[in-house]
Design a protein around this motif. Structure first.
Motif, PDB file in Angstrom:
ATOM      1  N   ASP A  33      45.500  23.881  36.169  1.00 35.51           N
ATOM      2  CA  ASP A  33      44.423  23.359  35.329  1.00 35.51           C
ATOM      3  C   ASP A  33      43.716  24.427  34.498  1.00 35.51           C
ATOM      4  N   TRP A  34      44.058  25.702  34.678  1.00 38.17           N
ATOM      5  CA  TRP A  34      43.318  26.797  34.060  1.00 38.17           C
ATOM      6  C   TRP A  34      43.117  26.605  32.555  1.00 38.17           C
ATOM      7  N   SER A  35      44.152  26.259  31.829  1.00 42.24           N
ATOM      8  CA  SER A  35      44.038  26.157  30.365  1.00 42.24           C
ATOM      9  C   SER A  35      43.152  24.992  29.927  1.00 42.24           C
ATOM     10  N   ASP A  36      42.930  24.014  30.805  1.00 41.59           N
ATOM     11  CA  ASP A  36      42.081  22.878  30.472  1.00 41.59           C
ATOM     12  C   ASP A  36      40.649  23.029  30.994  1.00 41.59           C
ATOM     13  N   MET A  37      40.394  24.064  31.782  1.00 46.77           N
ATOM     14  CA  MET A  37      39.053  24.257  32.347  1.00 46.77           C
ATOM     15  C   MET A  37      38.073  24.750  31.290  1.00 46.77           C
ATOM     16  N   THR A  38      36.814  24.393  31.500  1.00 41.97           N
ATOM     17  CA  THR A  38      35.762  24.950  30.653  1.00 41.97           C
ATOM     18  C   THR A  38      35.516  26.392  31.082  1.00 41.97           C
ATOM     19  N   ASN A  39      34.825  27.138  30.259  1.00 42.24           N
ATOM     20  CA  ASN A  39      34.510  28.515  30.607  1.00 42.24           C
ATOM     21  C   ASN A  39      33.680  28.561  31.897  1.00 42.24           C
ATOM     22  N   SER A  40      32.761  27.632  32.048  1.00 43.77           N
ATOM     23  CA  SER A  40      31.941  27.576  33.261  1.00 43.77           C
ATOM     24  C   SER A  40      32.794  27.348  34.500  1.00 43.77           C
ATOM     25  N   GLU A  41      33.770  26.463  34.390  1.00 41.95           N
ATOM     26  CA  GLU A  41      34.664  26.198  35.518  1.00 41.95           C
ATOM     27  C   GLU A  41      35.487  27.440  35.857  1.00 41.95           C
ATOM     28  N   LYS A  42      35.948  28.152  34.828  1.00 41.13           N
ATOM     29  CA  LYS A  42      36.714  29.379  35.062  1.00 41.13           C
ATOM     30  C   LYS A  42      35.850  30.417  35.770  1.00 41.13           C
ATOM     31  N   LEU A  43      34.605  30.536  35.350  1.00 42.60           N
ATOM     32  CA  LEU A  43      33.706  31.489  35.988  1.00 42.60           C
ATOM     33  C   LEU A  43      33.434  31.120  37.442  1.00 42.60           C
ATOM     34  N   GLU A  44      33.388  29.832  37.745  1.00 44.02           N
ATOM     35  CA  GLU A  44      33.223  29.379  39.131  1.00 44.02           C
ATOM     36  C   GLU A  44      34.424  29.794  39.971  1.00 44.02           C
ATOM     37  N   VAL A  45      35.631  29.653  39.411  1.00 44.07           N
ATOM     38  CA  VAL A  45      36.836  30.076  40.129  1.00 44.07           C
ATOM     39  C   VAL A  45      36.781  31.586  40.348  1.00 44.07           C
ATOM     40  N   TRP A  46      36.433  32.340  39.298  1.00 42.50           N
ATOM     41  CA  TRP A  46      36.334  33.797  39.420  1.00 42.50           C
ATOM     42  C   TRP A  46      35.374  34.185  40.546  1.00 42.50           C
ATOM     43  N   ALA A  47      34.284  33.462  40.679  1.00 41.70           N
ATOM     44  CA  ALA A  47      33.293  33.768  41.720  1.00 41.70           C
ATOM     45  C   ALA A  47      33.881  33.570  43.116  1.00 41.70           C
ATOM     46  N   GLN A  48      34.830  32.667  43.259  1.00 35.56           N
ATOM     47  CA  GLN A  48      35.449  32.394  44.549  1.00 35.56           C
ATOM     48  C   GLN A  48      36.535  33.410  44.923  1.00 35.56           C
ATOM     49  N   LEU A  49      37.102  34.077  43.940  1.00 33.99           N
ATOM     50  CA  LEU A  49      38.253  34.945  44.201  1.00 33.99           C
ATOM     51  C   LEU A  49      37.924  36.099  45.131  1.00 33.99           C
ATOM     52  N   SER A  50      36.768  36.711  44.971  1.00 34.30           N
ATOM     53  CA  SER A  50      36.428  37.839  45.854  1.00 34.30           C
ATOM     54  C   SER A  50      36.206  37.377  47.289  1.00 34.30           C
ATOM     55  N   ILE A  51      35.804  36.131  47.471  1.00 38.61           N
ATOM     56  CA  ILE A  51      35.627  35.574  48.811  1.00 38.61           C
ATOM     57  C   ILE A  51      36.997  35.293  49.437  1.00 38.61           C
ATOM     58  N   ARG A  52      37.924  34.819  48.635  1.00 39.17           N
ATOM     59  CA  ARG A  52      39.251  34.461  49.126  1.00 39.17           C
ATOM     60  C   ARG A  52      40.130  35.670  49.410  1.00 39.17           C
ATOM     61  N   LYS A  53      39.928  36.726  48.633  1.00 40.01           N
ATOM     62  CA  LYS A  53      40.769  37.919  48.761  1.00 40.01           C
ATOM     63  C   LYS A  53      40.488  38.623  50.085  1.00 40.01           C
ATOM     64  N   PRO A  54      41.530  38.901  50.842  1.00 44.46           N
ATOM     65  CA  PRO A  54      41.308  39.601  52.118  1.00 44.46           C
ATOM     66  C   PRO A  54      40.645  40.958  51.871  1.00 44.46           C
ATOM     67  N   GLN A  55      39.701  41.280  52.711  1.00 45.49           N
ATOM     68  CA  GLN A  55      39.009  42.552  52.579  1.00 45.49           C
ATOM     69  C   GLN A  55      39.824  43.653  53.270  1.00 45.49           C
TER      70      GLN A  55
END
Length: 58
Positions: A33-55
């Motif tokens: 869905d990335w190409s159809d997401m709004t910029n706000s939605e993309k930024l929300e996904v970006w905010a989740q990536l650091s949480i999902r990435k193993p430390q």
């Protein structure tokens, strides 16, 4: 306004244990869905990536 870039690093491999791509840590739906997401939605996904990435161990 600049559009949020894709976090894709061209290493596409979905981890069956958690459903996240091992390269960018997005779900299949987020990737599809990335190409159809709004910029706000993309930024929300970006905010989740650091949480999902193993430390890395300290």
């Amino acid at each position: 306004m600049t559009t949020a870039p894709s976090p894709c690093i061209n290493w596409c491999d979905i981890n069956p244990e958690n459903g996240y791509c091992r390269g960018c840590y997005r779900t299949l739906n987020e990737i599809a869905d990335w190409s159809d997401m709004t910029n706000s939605e993309k930024l929300e996904v970006w905010a989740q990536l650091s949480i999902r990435k193993p430390q890395a161990p300290q």
